[in-house]
Enzyme design. Structure first.
Site, PDB file in Angstrom:
ATOM      1  N   GLY A   1       0.674  -1.195   0.030  1.00  0.00           N
ATOM      2  CA  GLY A   1      -0.130  -0.094  -0.099  1.00  0.00           C
ATOM      3  C   GLY A   1       0.952   1.256   0.102  1.00  0.00           C
ATOM      4  N   THR A   2       2.027   0.988   0.764  1.00  0.00           N
ATOM      5  CA  THR A   2       2.651   2.539   0.712  1.00  0.00           C
ATOM      6  C   THR A   2       3.492   2.846  -0.429  1.00  0.00           C
ATOM      7  OG1 THR A   2       3.175   1.830   3.096  1.00  0.00           O
ATOM      8  CG2 THR A   2       4.801   3.357   2.038  1.00  0.00           C
TER       9      THR A   2
ATOM     10  N   ASN B   1      -8.457   4.120   8.072  1.00  0.00           N
ATOM     11  CA  ASN B   1      -7.816   2.969   8.617  1.00  0.00           C
ATOM     12  C   ASN B   1      -8.043   3.013  10.250  1.00  0.00           C
ATOM     13  OD1 ASN B   1      -6.035   5.121   7.961  1.00  0.00           O
ATOM     14  ND2 ASN B   1      -4.645   4.233   9.286  1.00  0.00           N
TER      15      ASN B   1
ATOM     16  N   GLN C   1      -7.766  -0.082   3.001  1.00  0.00           N
ATOM     17  CA  GLN C   1      -8.659  -0.714   4.013  1.00  0.00           C
ATOM     18  C   GLN C   1     -10.077  -1.470   3.484  1.00  0.00           C
ATOM     19  OE1 GLN C   1      -8.348  -1.394   7.225  1.00  0.00           O
ATOM     20  NE2 GLN C   1      -6.491  -0.430   7.357  1.00  0.00           N
TER      21      GLN C   1
ATOM     22  N   SER D   1      -3.661  -3.261  -0.688  1.00  0.00           N
ATOM     23  CA  SER D   1      -2.390  -3.953  -0.214  1.00  0.00           C
ATOM     24  C   SER D   1      -3.096  -5.465   0.480  1.00  0.00           C
ATOM     25  CB  SER D   1      -1.949  -3.280   0.862  1.00  0.00           C
ATOM     26  OG  SER D   1      -0.932  -4.030   1.609  1.00  0.00           O
TER      27      SER D   1
ATOM     28  N   HIS E   1      -1.864  -8.000   2.547  1.00  0.00           N
ATOM     29  CA  HIS E   1      -2.013  -8.048   3.863  1.00  0.00           C
ATOM     30  C   HIS E   1      -3.099  -7.463   4.800  1.00  0.00           C
ATOM     31  CE1 HIS E   1      -0.206  -4.948   6.441  1.00  0.00           C
ATOM     32  NE2 HIS E   1       0.200  -4.467   5.253  1.00  0.00           N
TER      33      HIS E   1
ATOM     34  N   THR F   1      12.879  -7.304 -10.455  1.00  0.00           N
ATOM     35  CA  THR F   1      12.024  -8.575 -10.646  1.00  0.00           C
ATOM     36  C   THR F   1      10.982  -8.908  -9.564  1.00  0.00           C
ATOM     37  OG1 THR F   1      14.423  -9.592 -11.105  1.00  0.00           O
ATOM     38  CG2 THR F   1      12.835 -11.191 -10.345  1.00  0.00           C
TER      39      THR F   1
ATOM     40  N   CYS G   1       1.737   4.642  19.239  1.00  0.00           N
ATOM     41  CA  CYS G   1       2.762   4.189  20.169  1.00  0.00           C
ATOM     42  C   CYS G   1       3.770   3.509  19.697  1.00  0.00           C
ATOM     43  CB  CYS G   1       1.961   3.434  20.994  1.00  0.00           C
ATOM     44  SG  CYS G   1       0.908   2.130  20.498  1.00  0.00           S
TER      45      CYS G   1
HETATM   46  C1  LIG Z   1      -2.031  -0.358   5.906  1.00  0.00           C
HETATM   47  C2  LIG Z   1      -2.312   1.039   5.062  1.00  0.00           C
HETATM   48  C3  LIG Z   1      -1.470   1.479   4.238  1.00  0.00           C
HETATM   49  C4  LIG Z   1      -0.120   0.937   4.154  1.00  0.00           C
HETATM   50  O1  LIG Z   1      -0.052  -0.638   3.333  1.00  0.00           O
HETATM   51  P1  LIG Z   1       1.080  -1.414   3.572  1.00  0.00           P
HETATM   52  O2  LIG Z   1       0.894  -2.620   2.578  1.00  0.00           O
HETATM   53  O3  LIG Z   1       1.320  -1.819   4.834  1.00  0.00           O
HETATM   54  O4  LIG Z   1       2.434  -0.602   3.112  1.00  0.00           O
HETATM   55  C5  LIG Z   1      -1.907   2.483   3.576  1.00  0.00           C
HETATM   56  N1  LIG Z   1      -3.093   2.917   3.487  1.00  0.00           N
HETATM   57  C6  LIG Z   1      -4.040   2.649   4.506  1.00  0.00           C
HETATM   58  C7  LIG Z   1      -5.206   3.125   4.469  1.00  0.00           C
HETATM   59  C8  LIG Z   1      -3.766   1.335   5.049  1.00  0.00           C
HETATM   60  O5  LIG Z   1      -4.381   1.035   6.116  1.00  0.00           O
END
Ligand SMILES: *Cc1c(COP(=O)(O)O)cnc(C)c1O
Length: 397
Positions: free
Chosen positions: A73-74, A153, A181, A201, A203, A239, A327
Site C-alpha cells: 500500500g505504501t 484505517n 482498508q 495491499s 496483507h 524482478t 505508540c
Molecule cells: C495499511 C495501510 C497502508 C499501507 O499499506 P502497506 O501495505 O502496509 O504498506 C496504506 N493506507 C492505508 C489506509 C492502510 O490501512
C-alpha cells in the site's frame, strides 16, 4: 500449549489464508524461475503473475492492463502521488487531499510540498466524512490531483469517492483513492467509482505482506516509479515478487467471492460490540459515523483513560487491539485522525480501535464486553480528574 489470542487488530494486518499460502509455496520452491526469462521455468512464473493480474482486474472491474504490482500500500500511494505530480507539473502544482489520510499519503505529499507543490488539506466533518462540496471549493486553476481515501484505517468511515471523482472529472483533475482498508470489505468497482488510480495491499485481506497493486486507468498521465528493467510494462522495474503476487491474486479472488457473507457477519458483531460498549460504559463516544463505516471497525474514546494502559491490560487478558496514538513509533502524539474529527487531545489519548476479522466470534465479543468495563473502571480509579467529575455528578460527555 499456545495461549489463545483474541485478535481484534485486522486493520493493522490479517493472517494469511491457508489456500493463499498453498498457492504461493510452489513459487517459493520448485517454480523459482525469473518471469523475464524465456525458458519454461520462467514462462510459468510469468503465467502465474498474469493470472493474478486477471484476478485483481476482475475483482475491481478494471482492465487487465490497468493493474500494476507493487511492494504494498505504501508504495502504491507513493507512486500514485509522486508519479502523477511529476508527470503533470507542466499543468499545475496544486494537490487536494483530506486531513484524515494514512501517513502513506500524507508523508509523500509533505515531500512534494518541499519540492515545490502546494497541498490543500480539506477538513472532514465531525462524523469523519469529507463533504464533496468542500473538495470542490478547494479546486484551483492549477489543481492537478485529488487524493481521498475510500475508507479510513482508524475510524472506518467510508468516503463519498464517486461524488468526489465526478467533481474531479468535470475539471479534468486526476483522482486517486487509497482503498487499502476497503478491499475485501466493501464492493469496489473502479469504473463505477470513476477514479483514475487506486491503491491496495494484500496483507489487509488475508494475503501476504510486502505486496500490493496500483490500478492506473488507461490514459492517466503518470511517471514510472522505479527505473530499471522492463518489468510491469516499463512502469515498475525490479524482478517481481512472484509468490507474493500469486498470493495477492488468490486472496482478492477469495475476498471478492465471500464479500457479502463476510461483511454481514462482521457488521452484526460490530453492532453488538458498539451497542454493548455504549450501554455498559459511561463517558464513552463512538468515533466516526455510526453507519457509514466499514463492517469490521469500531473506534471508541473513553474519557479519563490512557489508551496505552488500556491496551496493556487488554493484552494481559489475551486481547490484541489498537489505540488512537502512534505508540508503535515511540511517540505519544494523539492520532491526527481523531484530532481532525474534533476530539480534544486528552480524549483522543483514551481511544481504542477494534477491527474484526473472519475468525472472530460472538463469544469473542461477549468476552470483550465482559473485561472492558472492568478495565476501564480500574484505570479510572487511578484518575484524579475522574474522581472530581464523579463527585460533581456531571455525566455530560
Ligand atoms: C495499511 C495501510 C497502508 C499501507 O499499506 P502497506 O501495505 O502496509 O504498506 C496504506 N493506507 C492505508 C489506509 C492502510 O490501512
Amino acid at each position: 500449549m499456545k495461549e489463545k489470542i483474541i485478535y481484534f487488530d485486522h486493520a493493522a494486518t490479517t493472517p494469511i489464508k491457508k489456500e493463499v499460502l498453498e498457492e504461493m509455496i510452489p513459487y517459493l520452491t520448485e517454480q523459482y524461475g525469473n518471469p523475464s526469462t524465456i525458458y519454461k521455468l520462467g514462462r510459468e512464473a510469468k503465467k502465474a503473475i498474469e493470472l493474478a493480474r486477471e484476478r485483481v482486474a476482475k475483482a475491481l472491474n478494471a482492465d487487465i492492463e490497468e493493474i500494476y504490482f507493487t511492494s504494498g500500500g505504501t508504495e502504491s500511494d507513493n507512486w500514485a502521488l509522486k508519479g502523477t505530480a511529476l508527470a503533470n507539473r507542466d499543468k499545475g502544482r496544486h494537490i487536494i487531499t483530506t486531513t484524515i489520510e494514512h501517513h502513506a499519503v500524507l508523508n509523500p505529499l509533505k515531500y512534494l510540498e518541499k519540492i515545490g507543490f502546494e497541498v490543500t488539506y480539506v477538513p472532514v466533518e465531525p462524523n469523519g466524512i469529507v463533504d464533496p462540496n468542500k473538495i470542490k471549493e478547494a479546486i484551483r486553476e492549477d489543481t492537478i490531483l485529488i487524493s481521498v481515501m475510500l475508507a479510513n484505517n482508524e475510524i472506518g468511515t467510508i468516503q463519498p469517492i464517486k461524488e468526489i471523482a465526478k467533481i474531479a472529472k468535470e475539471r479534468e483533475i486526476i483522482i486517486h483513492t487509497d482503498a487499502v482498508q476497503a478491499v475485501g470489505q466493501i464492493p469496489i468497482n473502479v469504473k463505477d467509482l470513476g477514479i483514475d488510480l487506486l491503491s491496495l495491499s494484500a496483507h489487509k485481506f488475508y494475503g501476504p505482506k510486502g505486496v500490493g497493486a496500483l490500478y492506473i486507468r488507461k490514459g492517466t498521465r503518470i511517471h514510472p516509479f522505479l527505473q530499471g528493467g522492463a518489468q510491469e510494462r516499463n512502469k515498475r522495474a525490479g524482478t517481481e515478487n512472484v509468490a507474493g503476487i500469486v498470493g495477492l491474486g488468490k486472496a482478492i479472488e477469495i475476498a471478492n467471492k465471500n464479500l457479502n457473507e463476510y461483511a454481514s457477519k462482521l457488521q452484526k458483531l460490530r453492532d453488538k460490540l458498539i451497542d454493548g460498549v455504549l450501554s455498559k460504559i459511561d463517558y464513552v463516544r463512538l468515533n466516526g459515523d455510526r453507519y457509514q463505516r466499514l463492517p469490521n471497525n469500531a473506534n471508541f474514546s473513553f474519557e479519563f483513560v490512557e489508551g496505552e494502559s488500556l491496551l496493556l491490560l487488554l493484552d494481559t487478558k489475551g486481547i490484541a487491539a489498537s489505540s488512537g496514538s502512534a505508540c508503535t513509533s515511540g511517540s505519544l502524539e494523539p492520532s491526527h485522525v481523531l484530532l481532525a474529527i474534533g476530539l480534544e487531545p486528552e480524549v483522543a489519548h483514551g481511544s481504542l480501535r477494534i477491527t474484526l476479522g473472519e475468525d472472530n466470534t460472538e463469544e469473542d465479543i461477549d468476552y470483550l464486553l465482559e473485561v472492558l468495563p472492568e478495565i476501564v473502571s480500574k484505570l479510572r480509579e487511578m484518575s484524579p480528574l475522574y474522581e472530581s467529575v464523579k463527585k460533581e455528578g456531571n455525566k455530560d460527555v
